[in-house]
Enzyme design. Sequence first.
Site, PDB file in Angstrom:
ATOM      1  N   GLY A  61      -3.118 -25.520  23.810  1.00  0.00           N
ATOM      2  CA  GLY A  61      -4.494 -25.833  24.209  1.00  0.00           C
ATOM      3  C   GLY A  61      -5.281 -26.319  23.009  1.00  0.00           C
ATOM      4  O   GLY A  61      -6.472 -26.043  22.868  1.00  0.00           O
ATOM      5  N   GLN A  78     -11.904 -26.419  23.471  1.00  0.00           N
ATOM      6  CA  GLN A  78     -13.103 -26.033  22.712  1.00  0.00           C
ATOM      7  C   GLN A  78     -12.746 -25.259  21.446  1.00  0.00           C
ATOM      8  O   GLN A  78     -13.245 -25.558  20.368  1.00  0.00           O
ATOM      9  CB  GLN A  78     -14.041 -25.185  23.588  1.00  0.00           C
ATOM     10  N   ILE A  95      -1.696 -30.867  26.673  1.00  0.00           N
ATOM     11  CA  ILE A  95      -1.122 -31.265  27.961  1.00  0.00           C
ATOM     12  C   ILE A  95      -1.520 -32.709  28.270  1.00  0.00           C
ATOM     13  O   ILE A  95      -2.487 -33.222  27.698  1.00  0.00           O
ATOM     14  CB  ILE A  95      -1.571 -30.347  29.123  1.00  0.00           C
ATOM     15  N   TYR A 132     -11.570 -15.150  36.402  1.00  0.00           N
ATOM     16  CA  TYR A 132     -11.364 -15.324  34.957  1.00  0.00           C
ATOM     17  C   TYR A 132     -11.214 -13.945  34.296  1.00  0.00           C
ATOM     18  O   TYR A 132     -10.298 -13.722  33.497  1.00  0.00           O
ATOM     19  CB  TYR A 132     -12.564 -16.091  34.391  1.00  0.00           C
ATOM     20  N   LYS A 137      -8.056 -12.107  32.418  1.00  0.00           N
ATOM     21  CA  LYS A 137      -8.179 -11.633  31.031  1.00  0.00           C
ATOM     22  C   LYS A 137      -7.752 -10.164  30.905  1.00  0.00           C
ATOM     23  O   LYS A 137      -7.105  -9.793  29.928  1.00  0.00           O
ATOM     24  CB  LYS A 137      -9.602 -11.845  30.507  1.00  0.00           C
TER      25      LYS A 137
END
Length: 317
Positions: A8, A12, A35, A143, A147
């Site tokens: 990734g 960000q 990706i 999300y 996590k």
Amino acid sequence: MKKILVIGATGQIGSELTMKLRSIYGNDAVVCGYIKGAEPKGVLLESGPAAICDVTDAACLDAVVKKYEIDAMFNLAALLSVVAEGKPQLAWKIGVDGLWNVLEVARQNGCSVFTPSSIACFGPETPADNTPQDTIQRPRSIYGVTKVTTELLSDYYFRKYGVDTRSVRFPGLISYVTPPGGGTTDYAVDIYYSAVKGEKFICPIGAGTYMDMMYMPDALNACVQLMEANPDRLIHRNSFNIAAMSFEPNQILAAIQKQVPGFEMEYQVDALKQSIANSWPNSLDDSAARAEWDWKPQFDLDTMTTDMLKNLRAKLG
Ligand code: SER
């Protein structure tokens, strides 16, 4: 850490973490994993190796780890909170099925693994102020569910197989480099863009909604410091509370107005973002991270605001 894969790496956090790791460990020692559709550009592409690296494809991941003789992975693949609510199954596929692949490849190839958790791993039953390191974790967002699972699975791989997994619970991260994509805390980045462009800011989060936030340089330091920490000192692993500042929208507005007089904000609360924000803590207690690996942030709201405005002005001309 000698040979590092950032998964990734165009996102960000990844876009800045990759460059920071290259500055410490050498350009050739850090692979930019991306990706299709999120290819690296500019200095990220030119300064070191890059490879397609999809967490949902274990064979692809294994091949990259073997080819570059990777011994540490930063697994930053995830959908942020608001986007994940619209695609819960994809959020699970990337966040949890992807993590299984990362952990298995790590186990087979002897790698350490950093997979961030988030303030999203807590829920409405969690004590909201000075949230303890070890407390109730019943998140309501998908999300957050991914996590908490990340934390548990990472600890499981450490205890069962000895895979060196470590993690922090990131707050909202603020940066002028790569914008976040679809999180609840994004407003605290967007507001700076409005201030520099001379536009009124429409705030999607209601007045009085406190959330933990952090300037990106501190977040990057946390990643490196934790992965370099002496394992004998670590009582916790997945995952550490870390904190730098907690504010509500009027406070970031006031901090910006000190430097941009006349800057205006209007509230137009987004129901989904507000409900997610309401379920998250106001501020975390990060004393475990301070005690076990000497965590200490450098930036507060005012020093971050000065740096953000200066760099955004330069970036936006
Ligand atoms: N910044 C993230 C989000 O808002 C929180 O980890 O989704």
